[in-house]
Scaffold this motif. Structure first.
Motif, mmCIF file in Angstrom:
data_model
loop_
_atom_site.group_PDB
_atom_site.id
_atom_site.type_symbol
_atom_site.label_atom_id
_atom_site.label_comp_id
_atom_site.label_asym_id
_atom_site.label_seq_id
_atom_site.Cartn_x
_atom_site.Cartn_y
_atom_site.Cartn_z
ATOM 1 N N ALA A 123 -8.764 35.136 -29.057
ATOM 2 C CA ALA A 123 -8.422 34.426 -27.821
ATOM 3 C C ALA A 123 -9.250 33.152 -27.670
ATOM 4 N N ILE A 124 -10.317 33.048 -28.452
ATOM 5 C CA ILE A 124 -11.221 31.899 -28.314
ATOM 6 C C ILE A 124 -11.010 30.906 -29.466
ATOM 7 N N HIS A 125 -10.049 31.210 -30.328
ATOM 8 C CA HIS A 125 -9.818 30.437 -31.546
ATOM 9 C C HIS A 125 -9.847 28.927 -31.319
ATOM 10 N N VAL A 171 -12.058 25.512 -32.891
ATOM 11 C CA VAL A 171 -11.489 24.330 -33.541
ATOM 12 C C VAL A 171 -11.945 23.082 -32.806
ATOM 13 N N GLU A 172 -11.903 23.139 -31.463
ATOM 14 C CA GLU A 172 -12.317 21.969 -30.682
ATOM 15 C C GLU A 172 -13.791 21.638 -30.899
ATOM 16 N N ASP A 222 -18.338 34.580 -31.460
ATOM 17 C CA ASP A 222 -17.084 35.269 -31.143
ATOM 18 C C ASP A 222 -16.924 36.440 -32.108
ATOM 19 N N VAL A 223 -16.962 37.659 -31.600
ATOM 20 C CA VAL A 223 -16.781 38.834 -32.469
ATOM 21 C C VAL A 223 -15.531 39.611 -32.058
ATOM 22 N N SER A 224 -14.544 38.875 -31.545
ATOM 23 C CA SER A 224 -13.297 39.519 -31.091
ATOM 24 C C SER A 224 -12.553 40.210 -32.215
ATOM 25 N N THR A 225 -12.847 39.838 -33.449
ATOM 26 C CA THR A 225 -12.112 40.415 -34.578
ATOM 27 C C THR A 225 -12.519 41.855 -34.866
ATOM 28 N N PRO A 256 -7.372 37.691 -22.391
ATOM 29 C CA PRO A 256 -6.990 36.422 -21.745
ATOM 30 C C PRO A 256 -8.147 35.718 -21.025
ATOM 31 N N TYR A 257 -9.273 36.428 -20.828
ATOM 32 C CA TYR A 257 -10.435 35.759 -20.237
ATOM 33 C C TYR A 257 -11.324 35.128 -21.306
ATOM 34 N N GLY A 258 -10.893 35.182 -22.554
ATOM 35 C CA GLY A 258 -11.724 34.713 -23.658
ATOM 36 C C GLY A 258 -12.245 33.300 -23.473
ATOM 37 N N GLU A 259 -11.346 32.383 -23.256
ATOM 38 C CA GLU A 259 -11.782 30.980 -23.155
ATOM 39 C C GLU A 259 -12.661 30.769 -21.926
#
Lengths: 796, 161, 404
Positions: A430-432, A436-437, A472-475, A630-633
């Motif tokens: 969700a933070i992908h 990149v940015e 980010d360890v969402s994976t 969905p709260y990731g960012e």
């Protein structure tokens, strides 16, 4: 011919397009003055079948040169070396109640009947243009590629591949006209009736001035009228059903037909129409499961025993004798021309006879030796003639010889069409897009895209030790194990103990296979009496979930397993200042008493409900926050913003690897392989062998009994050189272990790593030698973590 | 906090200078496109157990005899979690969703039989639940594949223009 | 040179079965024929029958992707296959039959850093054993294969590769025929279309075999039946830890020389080479399900085409001519099972997975030596069936359940 860069196009059937570039292929110079002809010319006696296998053997060192010549002579069209994907292909999945393949008379009739009986949707596929029929969808020009598992019939319609699954398939593919075998049957001017029909009817071309017709069925005779209308003078018509000439040969000059000799009479002509009868095009039916049987009366192979839901219509299945089986080949008298069995592969009657005489006496062997039927026509024109020839030469009959397997695809199909749009799915957190940015270098881990680093891996790693990092360890795989038997279930699955775990605590666990091998690792938190929260490695998640479900089904315990991997995002806030940042964002007590090392707690962080896990994969004080994706960012942004004054900095996977290596934390699949177990991997405390049972227990007991063969240890390089991961530990010139991880630790200023070594080397401070760039470099074995061996930083 | 609040979208609290906000996994891929509708925040509650006991005027999709997915407006999710029978898990965050039109589009995305929906299969090479209402289709798939799926969907739509 | 115009039989016509042979080899593929050939050639054991249920080379020997290489992961495996490559290099001369061995070099691509570690490990293991094998980066890969798409604009960008110069492709049928001829000329009998239906035992040792053409007495039976090994093992009362999966491949129409090196990507499950005939020969990883059913599937063509075009977009218009399927006998550690079993006189060569064809000559020489001397040669000692009982596996798998 090559058309618009596409090699091996049959220009005789390819519609003309404006602006298309057509080039001859596989000739040197022009077709009329083809230098490769020389090879053909001397090839007569010079390149008998199997020629390559018997020559160019000596001297062995010259073979590469011979081979280069061979390779250059092989092949037909040329590929454009700078060609790119056109991106014009797509796939469409279709269903139909009735699918009719072939738009000839029978196919059209079958489609019309189906439409009139309103059986549902009816689709007709034809290679050329099919007429409009009410209630029938027509796909043309289009070609069925094959008949595959589950009744799948893919259809090549140019830029779109239609994958059909039909309630009923009607195969009306008709027949394929067969050539006759006689000397000179490869000359320009020797044609099959179908080619004549195309030239005269479709292109209004006059195929020659003086024509001779030799035919074993009505098809050849049917073109006589057509030829006359086109202004061709008919010199002679031979109906093989009535008279069988003892000799037949075509003679030519420079590859073009000049005359035909029939029983000694030489007839000047520039056109010879031959027809050796019509072979049903049964391939699709055979692929569908029909049996192929020899019909001795008509001298052809016919499909029988069609499977359910498959029908044949028209001449592919008709039973009336239309032809007399022609002789397998004609004696040419003293004619000079060669008698071709297979035009695509340049195989002559002599080659086939020779193969049989050499002992390649079964159809399959002879096919492989001579390569008959292996060319681009896929045996349409040479399969039957070659079987007739084998039958005569071996003194058996066609029925006993049988056919070779009708292998798909039925029609050659381009890789571009098969590939379709060619997009591979990727998993993104969700933070992908934030990564990149921020300029992260993205990399693959399994199906996931993850940040390698944000440009300064060493700096990012050091910063976690010194201040504050965010990753980010969402994976991570995330499972909920819930139910009255949850604790008992995990007790059986893992070598670890869970029954004694208090609610609110976390434990590191290693999952083993039934052979005691390490499958995966992760953390297990008890968040309620009957509820555990389990994390897995990023790439192991799917396997672990299957594994849990499998055992749950086997044991029938009162447990539910829920996959929350995608539902939750997760970040790790790590570094000495992480407590301060977390304190700013939540109301709960974040002190060492409030959330101790290996505690877990649910709390709102920046207004978002999170599961907090205090664990330390990277070796510093740190908190994993797991929360709805969905709260990731939002949470990522908030952490960076509120931690700005604390110097917070995102870090990627590469710095995390350095940090975990300093702690000697393993990465499953890198530091372990398919044979590793927890005992030899240096984690004996994981395996509670006093438990009644757990998956793989017997295997670990066996390992204990047999003694260790290799052990996973840490090492420190003497000269600061970093060996390759996969590098070899060398003892007396032979491999004595392998490096699994190695990095320069910017914090420790040392080159460190982990390796599997022989047990005698698995001693603190033992000296080992590692091969680095061909040299041996010295290292010392370390059994305790390189950084903070007592774990004081983690518990601080 | 009790239970599994951290799985749900509707338990966040604004205040103390915090303004939690949601972002959809599809939002970037779908930016500027009006041909598909983002359903990612639609409530999706999984029920395990006696799914026949689910009552009320609800959209229930049976996945297996013992599993169902209840679709609802986002604001109804909390109440539903409390009153549905059996084991209840909020899968809203796990599944991205989108709605699009046209049989032809779907044919280019999946080999599912479009006359036998709802069904679970592969759409754009990703596991997916597909629902149909006339010419309109709703797709629900793992959110981590959301961006990939949205890209393929838009590419297919472009190809059919 | 004149010899090539003379027609000489490759092998004798199939005769009647004798009532007794010293050795019966089940399977007329590359392993069975090689074993028979070396039994006769190296040890003078010629009272040998090779029984084949179909035509010779009809199984895996005629269906593989013809790649010969030695760059394995384990020292045991690499050493073994190194000997095989050496034998293959001289086999054409030895058999006086040109096998068209094209040592064009072999590139195994790495698309992830995990794969780079595996490649590095293989290179290091290989180098210690003197095998020409090394890790190369994209600048060198571009020189070795200028046609390869090395851009980042693909799903799986290439990070590096394991380069193995002696790796090559060979005319697989020729290997079968050359060995068959060599064995036949030394007196071995080859019996195609002769299916084994049972194995006779008495007091824990083999006494004979039953076939569709009658019974044969013998003291030694060697099973070289690849995908059917478990069925033959059952006949001898030897359960084998083997599962049979299918492996698929296809060829394109012949095209002018384009690709001069063998390309393998395990990430994308694709093997690509261009044969001397000009065809592109493209193979895949084994299918994940077990079956003896040899039908080809369409999804295989689709994903293989997709992956091939990622590497070689120039092939977009090349057309697929033929696809086929072979059976693979997969062992738990992806290493072969070779040699003696608990039944005296029953020897096996199985568990080859996708590596069998590469090993034919070395299997032949070592099994022949084992039969002749009664002692297991050092080279194949690590690959005994016993290892599954003593827990001494030889793992060609880099990580659990991930083949390469």
């Amino acid at each position: 011919m090559t058309v618009d860069g596409v090699p091996n196009v049959r220009v005789c059937v390819e519609p003309v397009r404006e602006g298309a570039t057509v080039r001859a292929q596989n000739v040197l110079g022009s077709l009329d003055r083809d230098l490769l002809n020389v090879v053909d010319r001397i090839g007569g006696p010079f390149t008998p079948v199997g020629f390559y296998y018997r020559t160019m053997l000596r001297p062995r060192r010259l073979w590469p040169q011979y081979e280069r010549v061979l390779r250059n002579l092989a092949g037909l069209g040329c590929l454009d070396k700078s060609g790119r994907r056109s991106g014009r292909y797509d796939v469409e999945h279709r269903r139909a109640d009735v699918l009719v393949i072939g738009g000839g008379e029978a196919g059209v009739a079958a489609a019309r009947a189906a439409a009139e009986n309103s059986v549902g949707s009816v689709v007709l596929v034809d290679e050329r243009a099919a007429p409009h029929i009410d209630g029938v969808e027509t796909l043309a020009p289009a070609r069925a590629i094959g008949f595959y598992e589950g009744g799948l019939v893919p259809v090549d319609a140019g830029n779109v591949l239609y994958r059909f699954r039909a309630g009923k398939v009607v195969v009306a593919t008709g027949t394929v006209e067969q050539p006759l075998l006689f000397p000179g049957n490869d000359l320009v001017g020797v044609l099959l009736p179908q080619a004549v029909r195309r030239l005269v009817d479709d292109w209004a071309l006059k195929p020659g001035d003086r024509g001779v017709i030799v035919s074993a069925d009505g098809a050849g005779l049917d073109v006589v009228e057509q030829l006359r209308r086109a202004g061709v003078e008919i010199v002679e018509v031979v109906d093989l059903r009535e008279s069988l000439p003892s000799t037949l040969a075509a003679n030519g000059r420079r590859g073009r037909l000049e005359s035909v000799t029939i029983e000694g009479r030489e007839l000047a002509c520039d056109l010879l129409v031959m027809s050796g009868g019509r072979q049903p095009a049964y391939s699709l039916l055979a692929q569908a499961g029909a049996r192929v049987e020899y019909d001795a009366r008509r001298g052809i192979f016919v499909p029988v025993d069609l499977p359910a839901n498959v029908e044949a219509a028209g001449s592919v299945t008709e039973t009336e004798p239309a032809a007399a089986p022609p002789p397998p080949s004609f004696d040419g008298g003293d004619a000079k021309g060669r008698c071709f069995v297979c035009i695509c592969e340049d195989v002559t009657e002599k080659d086939v006879k020779r193969a049989l005489a050499e002992g390649f006496d079964s159809l399959e062997l002879a096919k492989r030796y001579t390569t008959v039927t292996m060319g681009p026509c896929q045996g349409r024109l040479c399969h039957l003639p070659s079987i007739r020839l084998y039958a005569r030469e071996t003194g058996s009959d066609e029925g006993a010889i049988g056919t070779t397997t009708a292998r798909p695809p039925w029609a050659p199909v381009s890789l571009g069409l098969l590939a379709g749009r060619g997009l591979e799915p990727a998993k993104r957190t969700a933070i992908h897009h934030r990564h990149v940015e921020l300029g992260a270098t993205m990399m693959w881990t399994g199906a996931w895209r993850r940040p390698h680093s944000y440009g300064d891996a060493a700096g990012e790693a050091r910063h976690v030790h010194e201040a504050l990092g965010l990753i980010d360890v969402s994976t991570l795989g995330k499972l909920l194990v819930e139910g009255p038997d949850a604790a008992a279930f995990l007790e059986l699955l893992y070598p670890n103990r869970f029954a004694d775990m208090k609610v609110g605590r976390v434990r590191y666990g290693v999952l083993g296979s039934d052979a005691g091998r390490i499958m995966d690792d992760g953390t297990i938190g008890r968040i309620a009496d009957d509820r555990f929260y389990v994390t897995t490695t990023s790439t192991g998640a799917d396997t672990v979930i299957e594994w849990f479900d499998w055992w749950n089904a086997v044991w029938g315990m009162d447990v539910e397993v829920v996959n929350l991997t995608g539902a939750l995002a997760a970040v790790n806030v790590a570094g000495p200042r992480s407590r301060e940042l977390l304190g700013r964002l939540t109301d709960v007590d974040v002190s060492n008493e409030g959330i101790a090392y290996l505690d877990t707690k649910e709390a709102h962080v920046a207004g978002v409900p999170c599961l907090i896990l205090r664990i330390g994969f990277v070796g510093e004080l740190g908190y994993e926050l797991h929360f709805a994706s969905p709260y990731g960012e939002y949470l990522w942004d908030t952490l960076l913003e509120r931690g700005k004054d604390l110097g917070i900095r995102p870090f990627g996977l590469e710095p995390q690897r350095i940090l975990r290596l300093e702690k000697m934390h393993i990465i499953v699949g890198q530091d372990t392989d398919s044979e590793s177990n927890v005992l030899e991997a240096g984690m004996p405390w994981i395996a509670k062998l006093d438990k009644d049972d757990f998956v793989g227990k017997w295997a670990l007991e066996h390992v204990q009994a047999r003694g260790f063969r290799e052990q996973l240890v840490g090492f420190e390089m003497a000269n600061g050189v970093v060996p390759a991961e996969g590098g070899q530990i060398v003892l007396d010139g032979r491999s004595a272990g392998r490096v699994t991880s190695a990095r320069m630790s910017p914090h420790l200023g040392k080159a460190i790593g982990m390796a599997w070594v022989r047990p005698q080397l698995a001693v603190e401070d033992a000296r080992i030698e590692i091969k680095v760039d061909g040299r041996l470099e010295a290292a010392r074995v370390r059994l305790k973590p390189f950084f903070d061996p007592k774990g004081e930083r983690l518990r601080a | 906090m009790t239970g599994l609040d951290f799985v749900s979208l509707d338990r966040a609290v604004a205040g103390d200078g915090f303004e939690p906000r949601l972002s959809s996994p599809l939002c970037r891929a779908l930016e500027g496109s009006d041909r598909v509708l983002d359903l990612s925040f639609l409530g999706k509650i999984e029920v395990r157990g006696d799914v026949d006991a689910i009552n009320g005027d609800l959209e229930v999709v049976r996945i297996t005899p013992q599993r169902a997915l209840v679709l609802c407006a986002p604001e109804e999710a909390a109440a539903l979690r409390d009153r549905l029978p059996g084991m209840v898990i909020d899968m809203t965050a796990a599944l991205a969703g989108l709605e699009l039109h046209g049989v032809r589009t779907l044919r280019r995305l999946t080999d599912l039989d479009l006359d036998a929906l709802p069904a679970v299969g592969r759409v754009a090479d990703v596991p997916c639940l597909v629902l149909r209402n006339g010419d309109s289709f709703r797709l629900f798939f793992p959110q981590e594949y959301g961006h990939s799926v949205a890209e393929v969907v838009l590419d297919v739509l472009k190809g059919l223009e | 040179m004149r010899d090539i115009f003379r027609t000489r039989r490759m092998w004798r016509r199939r005769g009647e079965l004798k009532p007794r042979y010293d050795v019966v080899v089940i399977g007329g593929g590359s392993h069975g024929l090689a074993t028979a050939y070396y039994l006769a050639k190296n040890h003078g054991i010629t009272n040998v029958a090779v029984l084949e249920k179909s035509y010779i080379g009809s199984g895996a020997a005629g269906r593989n992707t013809t790649i010969i290489r030695a760059n394995y992961r384990t020292p045991e495996g690499a050493e073994f296959y190194r000997s095989s490559v050496e034998l293959y290099e001289h086999l054409s001369l030895d058999l006086d039959f040109n096998l068209l061995f094209s040592q064009q070099g072999h590139l195994t691509l790495a698309h992830s850093d995990r794969a780079m570690i595996t490649m590095a490990e293989r290179a290091e293991v290989n180098q210690l054993l003197g095998i020409d094998s090394r890790l190369v980066y994209n600048d060198e890969t571009a020189r070795l294969c200028p046609e390869l798409n090395l851009s980042d604009d693909v799903t799986w960008p290439i990070l590096g590769a394991l380069y193995h110069p002696p790796g090559g492709i060979i005319r697989h049928d020729a290997v079968v025929w050359g060995l068959a001829r060599g064995a036949d000329r030394r007196g071995v009998e080859i019996h195609p279309y002769t299916e084994v239906t049972g194995i006779e035992r008495s007091n824990g040792r083999v006494t004979g075999v039953k076939t569709t053409r009658g019974e044969i007495a013998c003291d030694t039976v060697i099973s070289a039946t690849a995908g059917w090994s478990t069925l033959i093992g059952d006949m001898a009362g030897v359960p084998l830890p083997i599962t049979t999966h299918i492996l698929q491949a296809f060829v394109t129409e012949p095209l002018k020389p384009f690709l001069h090196v063998i390309i393998v990507s395990s990430q994308m499950h694709v093997y690509i080479s261009q044969t001397d005939r000009g065809e592109f020969l493209i193979g895949a990883e084994i299918e994940p399900y077990t079956t003896y059913r040899g039908t080809s599937t369409f999804p295989f063509l689709e994903y293989s085409a997709r992956h091939t075009l990622e590497l070689f977009p120039q092939l977009e218009s090349a057309k697929v001519l033929r696809q086929w399927t072979g059976l693979c006998d997969i062992s738990p550690d992806y290493s072969p099972i070779l040699g003696l079993t608990e039944v005296d006189g029953f020897l096996i060569s199985c568990g080859w997975g996708t590596y069998g064809f590469k090993a034919a000559p070395i299997v032949g020489t070592t099994l022949a030596e084992l039969v002749a001397t009664g002692r297991t040669p050092q080279l194949i000692a690590p690959f005994t069936l016993e290892r599954f009982y003593t827990d001494t596996l030889v793992s060609e798998l880099a990580a659990a359940a991930v083949s390469h």
